[in-house]
Scaffold this active site. Sequence first.
Site, PDB file in Angstrom:
ATOM      1  N   GLY A 195       3.094   6.369   5.733  1.00 59.83           N
ATOM      2  CA  GLY A 195       4.137   6.113   6.715  1.00 59.83           C
ATOM      3  C   GLY A 195       5.366   6.954   6.459  1.00 59.83           C
ATOM      4  N   ASP A 196       6.411   6.681   7.243  1.00 58.55           N
ATOM      5  CA  ASP A 196       7.667   7.424   7.206  1.00 58.55           C
ATOM      6  C   ASP A 196       8.782   6.477   6.784  1.00 58.55           C
ATOM      7  OD1 ASP A 196       9.951   8.895   7.648  1.00 58.55           O
ATOM      8  OD2 ASP A 196       9.582   9.254   9.769  1.00 58.55           O
ATOM      9  N   ASP A 209       3.731   6.325   1.025  1.00 62.84           N
ATOM     10  CA  ASP A 209       4.140   7.729   1.070  1.00 62.84           C
ATOM     11  C   ASP A 209       3.419   8.400   2.231  1.00 62.84           C
ATOM     12  OD1 ASP A 209       5.166  10.303   0.389  1.00 62.84           O
ATOM     13  OD2 ASP A 209       5.084   9.816  -1.733  1.00 62.84           O
ATOM     14  N   HIS A 226      17.437  11.587  -4.529  1.00 64.92           N
ATOM     15  CA  HIS A 226      18.026  12.875  -4.902  1.00 64.92           C
ATOM     16  C   HIS A 226      17.531  14.022  -4.037  1.00 64.92           C
ATOM     17  CE1 HIS A 226      14.927  14.597  -8.039  1.00 64.92           C
ATOM     18  NE2 HIS A 226      14.333  14.210  -6.939  1.00 64.92           N
TER      19      HIS A 226
END
Length: 343
Positions: free
Chosen positions: A233-234, A209, A253
Site C-alpha cells: 500500500g501507500d 510497504d 528521514h
Amino acid sequence: MDTAHTAHTPESAGAAAHLADQALSHLYAAALRAAAELHLADHLAAGPRSAGELARLTGADASSLRRLLRLLASREIFHEDDDGAFGLTPAAEFLRTDAAGSLHAAILLFTDESLIRSFAGLGETLRTGRPAFPAVFGSPFFEHLATDPALREVFDSGMAAFSDPVDDLVADDYPFPERGTVVDVGGGRGGLLRNVLLRHPGLSGVLFDQEPALREHLLHAVEPADRWRAEAGDFFTSVPDGGDVYILKHVLHDWSDEACVRILRSCRRGLAPRGKVLVVDAVLPPGNEPHPGKALDVAMMTLVDGRERGPAELDALFSQADLRRTRVLPTRTFASVVEAVAR
C-alpha cells in the site's frame, strides 16, 4: 596581520595535512567498494594471505591490489603483518558476506554510482535547495527505483544490511507490549518486525510497504504464520488500522516535513487506543560532536527531500499530526527510538 607569509607551525601543518586528507576521502570509499566487489574479506576468512595470493584468487593485478590493501590498512580495514601478508581487522570482518551483521551489501549501496554521482552534485543542491539526484537521473529517487530493478535490488539489500544492527537492538531494548499488533510501516523486507515477533510471541504483526519491497520479505521465519501478514500500500494515503505500535524505521528521514506529517497522520488515524508510534532514525545532537547522522543528513539532502532531525524538529511534526513525543531512547547504534502517543 598578514597571514599570507606567516610561518607554518607544527599545529598548522598538521591541520593542513588533515584538510588535504579529507579532500581525498572519496578514494577511501572507492577502495572500500573495490574490496567488497573482489570479496577480499571472504578470501581472508581462513587467515592472512599475501597480495599475490589474493590477486590469483580474484583475477586482480598483484601490485595494484597490494597498494589498495595498504591504503585500507592505514584506515584499520585489513592489517599488513611483518611478512607482508594481509589479514582481517574487526572492521574488515563486516565485509565478509557470511558474517553475522555483514555490511557487504550496505557498502555496495553507499558506494553505488547512483549515490556517488548525486553526492557530486552537492554544490547544485546548495545553490537550489533541491536534491541533486533528479537533475542527474531525470526523476526523483524513489520513482527511479521503480524503473530500475537492478538498483532496486542494491537498495533493498543494502538497506536490509544497514538496518540489521538497529533491528536487533530495537527488538531487544524497546519495551514492546505483551499482546497486540505491531505495524511496520515502510518496513522493507521486515527485518525489524521479524525480530520483534520472534522475541515477543504474544504479538502479531503487519509488514506494510510497496509491493517490490515485500517480494523477498523475511517473515517466514516467524511461526505460526497466522501471526503476521505482508500488505502492500501507500503510507501517504492510509496504513492498516488497529495497530498498537506503528514503527517508522528509516522512513521519515527520506521525506520533507510536509510529507512526514502526512505519513504520521496516516498512523494516527489507524492507532488503537493507548497505542504508540515509534520513529527509529538518527536524532541529531547539538554542537560539534561527530555523529553518523550528520553525514546521513547531507546524503539525504542530495538524494531526496528528506533530512535527519533533532528532538524539536520531530516535535513539530508530531504536533501537526495530533501526536506528542513521550521519550527518546538511544540505542548502541547511530539510531534512537522516538516514542509518540496521541495528544
